[in-house]
Scaffold this motif. Structure first.
Motif, short mmCIF file in Angstrom:
data_model
loop_
_atom_site.label_atom_id
_atom_site.label_comp_id
_atom_site.label_asym_id
_atom_site.label_seq_id
_atom_site.Cartn_x
_atom_site.Cartn_y
_atom_site.Cartn_z
N HIS A 128 4.55 -4.73 -13.01
CA HIS A 128 4.60 -5.70 -14.15
C HIS A 128 5.77 -5.60 -14.80
O HIS A 128 6.06 -4.56 -15.45
N GLU A 129 6.86 -6.33 -14.83
CA GLU A 129 8.13 -6.32 -15.35
C GLU A 129 8.68 -4.88 -14.58
O GLU A 129 8.83 -5.07 -13.43
N GLU A 130 9.11 -3.95 -15.47
CA GLU A 130 9.45 -2.74 -14.85
C GLU A 130 8.50 -1.62 -14.48
O GLU A 130 9.00 -0.44 -14.09
N GLU A 131 7.54 -1.79 -14.76
CA GLU A 131 6.33 -0.81 -14.97
C GLU A 131 5.37 -0.80 -13.53
O GLU A 131 5.02 -1.79 -13.20
N ARG A 132 5.13 0.42 -12.99
CA ARG A 132 4.43 0.52 -11.87
C ARG A 132 2.69 0.51 -12.34
O ARG A 132 2.48 1.33 -13.26
N PHE A 133 2.05 -0.06 -11.61
CA PHE A 133 0.50 0.34 -11.61
C PHE A 133 -0.17 0.43 -10.23
O PHE A 133 0.50 -0.06 -9.22
N VAL A 134 -1.30 1.10 -10.09
CA VAL A 134 -1.85 1.34 -9.00
C VAL A 134 -3.43 1.08 -9.12
O VAL A 134 -3.95 0.92 -10.25
N PHE A 135 -3.79 0.60 -7.90
CA PHE A 135 -5.35 0.36 -8.00
C PHE A 135 -6.02 1.72 -7.88
O PHE A 135 -5.76 2.42 -7.10
N VAL A 136 -7.25 1.68 -8.79
CA VAL A 136 -7.88 2.91 -8.72
C VAL A 136 -9.26 2.36 -8.49
O VAL A 136 -9.83 1.71 -9.30
N LEU A 196 0.97 -1.07 0.09
CA LEU A 196 0.00 0.12 -0.05
C LEU A 196 0.84 1.24 -0.08
O LEU A 196 1.78 1.12 0.56
N GLU A 197 0.24 2.52 -0.53
CA GLU A 197 1.25 3.74 -0.71
C GLU A 197 -0.11 4.45 -0.47
O GLU A 197 -1.13 4.45 -1.23
N THR A 198 0.25 5.59 -0.05
CA THR A 198 -0.80 6.96 -0.20
C THR A 198 -0.32 8.15 -0.92
O THR A 198 0.92 8.36 -0.93
N PHE A 199 -1.41 8.39 -1.65
CA PHE A 199 -0.91 9.55 -2.54
C PHE A 199 -2.13 10.62 -2.18
O PHE A 199 -3.07 10.61 -2.00
N GLU A 200 -1.53 12.09 -2.39
CA GLU A 200 -2.27 13.00 -2.00
C GLU A 200 -1.98 14.45 -2.90
O GLU A 200 -0.71 14.44 -2.84
N ARG A 201 -2.94 14.96 -3.50
CA ARG A 201 -2.64 16.18 -4.34
C ARG A 201 -4.06 16.65 -4.54
O ARG A 201 -5.01 16.14 -4.66
N PHE A 202 -4.13 18.20 -4.60
CA PHE A 202 -5.06 18.85 -5.13
C PHE A 202 -6.31 18.76 -4.38
O PHE A 202 -7.56 18.63 -4.56
N GLY A 203 -5.98 18.39 -2.97
CA GLY A 203 -7.29 18.26 -1.87
C GLY A 203 -7.76 16.92 -2.05
O GLY A 203 -8.52 16.59 -1.23
N MET A 249 4.05 15.53 -12.26
CA MET A 249 4.24 14.96 -11.11
C MET A 249 2.83 13.98 -10.78
O MET A 249 1.80 14.30 -11.21
N PRO A 250 3.13 12.97 -10.05
CA PRO A 250 2.17 12.06 -9.68
C PRO A 250 0.91 12.62 -9.14
O PRO A 250 1.11 13.75 -8.40
N ASN A 251 -0.38 12.41 -9.33
CA ASN A 251 -1.45 13.08 -8.93
C ASN A 251 -2.10 12.33 -7.41
O ASN A 251 -1.42 11.25 -7.17
N PHE A 252 -3.26 12.32 -7.28
CA PHE A 252 -3.67 11.82 -6.10
C PHE A 252 -4.11 10.19 -6.34
O PHE A 252 -4.41 9.66 -5.25
N PHE A 253 -4.05 9.86 -7.39
CA PHE A 253 -4.08 8.17 -7.56
C PHE A 253 -2.76 7.62 -7.70
O PHE A 253 -2.63 6.41 -7.98
N GLY A 254 -1.82 8.68 -7.74
CA GLY A 254 -0.15 8.03 -8.02
C GLY A 254 0.14 7.93 -9.48
O GLY A 254 0.90 7.45 -10.02
N ILE A 255 -0.82 8.50 -10.33
CA ILE A 255 -0.61 8.37 -11.77
C ILE A 255 -0.17 9.72 -12.47
O ILE A 255 -0.37 10.76 -12.18
N LYS A 256 1.02 9.40 -13.37
CA LYS A 256 1.71 10.71 -13.77
C LYS A 256 1.37 10.95 -15.47
O LYS A 256 0.90 10.00 -16.08
N PHE A 257 1.10 12.28 -15.68
CA PHE A 257 0.48 12.48 -16.94
C PHE A 257 1.47 13.41 -17.83
O PHE A 257 2.48 13.82 -17.10
#
Length: 350
Positions: free
Chosen positions: A54-62, A37-44, A266-274
């Protein structure tokens, strides 16, 4: 499945969340590993969620949700600075009604149900693939040998010959080589990813993971944040300017160092980068399975000298749609198109 809806998920304790994430692993693509588990926080907005690899890539549960997407009116309205900037900029293009102008650029308001899913944190380039130096020479491109020879001893961070090859300096002795993947078709990508157990984002899913269901123009509110470090508007501290007169400027693009020092990357509140760059598109599919580019407009507004507010509207506004994207050829889109993989979780899979 109720436990994987956002309201219920947020109410679970860490032990219950861990149990759900470990249960999911049995139904995920081969090689997918749960890391914790990891906590992400941004924009309230804030969430504690599962991180997978998966291999070298990170995924997060949404977690899933029943939410309203799209934009047609203000929730709070712009502050004085944003309002003055917006009116001054768009008035130069003959726009008098700012609200109607903005609404015409956004996806329509609608109620949608988003299923829980795993979402890839980083983007994958659609039009560019990494190759070895040996593989690059095998392409027998007449421009490549000289370009590589000049690039290696130079101080340039990145060099690109339009829709041919891209060179990226990794270290003093290491150069990444990317080759334009001109032969790829959307159907090939969908088929190959599906065979590996992955899907591509829909427009609804993209707007959800970018804005979290917010009803404001931007993920952080209705007013622009002029303190953000934005690509193409000055070089932030710690990023060197890149100049080299030995390479042909007319046939190349010399770029700033890509080190995620810009706020919208930078990663958002789900831990996802755009991408956080209006020159880039992220591939999504509409309800008919057709391409619906998100997160950019190919640089159309920013190239028009509109400034950061309007220039970055395609990259920053949650519900922005590029109304001109349908007029572009697939090859033109490929050059600046990125995508990310998802694993949709269904009741049957659990």
């Amino acid at each position: 499945m109720e436990a994987l809806s956002r309201d219920m998920w947020q109410g679970l304790n860490a032990q219950d969340k861990e149990a759900w994430m470990r249960k999911l692993v049995r139904q995920l693509p081969e090689g997918m590993v749960y890391e914790g588990l990891e906590t992400f926080e941004r924009f309230g907005q804030r969430i504690e969620t599962g991180v997978f690899r998966h291999e070298e890539e990170r995924f997060v549960f949404v977690p899933g949700d029943r939410i309203t997407l799209g934009w047609d009116r203000w929730q709070r309205g712009m502050n004085e600075e944003t309002s003055a900037d917006m009116h001054e900029t768009v008035s130069e293009y003959g726009v008098e009604d700012v609200d109607s102008f903005l609404a015409s650029q956004m996806s329509p308001v609608r109620e949608v149900t988003i299923a829980p899913m795993l979402v890839e944190c980083e983007l994958i380039s659609l039009g560019w693939i990494e190759v070895s130096e040996e593989e690059a020479f095998a392409q027998e491109d007449p421009d490549f040998p000289a370009a590589l020879e000049q690039f290696k001893p130079s101080d340039i961070r990145e060099y690109e010959l339009h829709q041919q090859f891209r060179l990226i300096s990794q270290s003093e002795d290491e150069v990444r080589i990317l080759w334009f993947n001109e032969g790829i078709e959307l159907e090939d990508v969908v088929r190959e990813e599906a065979a590996a157990g992955f899907g591509l984002l829909t427009e609804d899913e993209w707007e959800y993971i970018y804005g979290g269901g917010c009803r404001t123009l931007f993920p952080w509110g209705d007013s622009f944040d002029y303190t953000m470090r934005l690509k193409h508007f000055g070089i932030p501290e710690g990023v060197d300017e890149i100049v080299d007169a030995s390479l042909e400027p007319d046939s190349s693009r010399i770029k700033e160092k890509d080190d995620h020092s810009y706020d919208l990357e930078m990663p958002n509140f789900f831990g996802i980068k755009f991408a956080g760059d209006p020159y880039k598109y992220e591939l999504t599919l509409d309800s008919d399975g057709d391409v619906m580019p998100k997160g950019g407009d190919g640089g159309s507004l920013i190239c028009g000298g509109t400034g950061p507010l309007v220039g970055f509207l395609p990259a920053a506004a949650v519900y922005y749609r590029d109304v001109n994207a349908s007029e572009l050829d697939w090859e033109d889109l490929m050059d600046s198109m990125y995508y990310r993989r998802v694993v949709r979780l269904t009741e049957r899979a659990l």
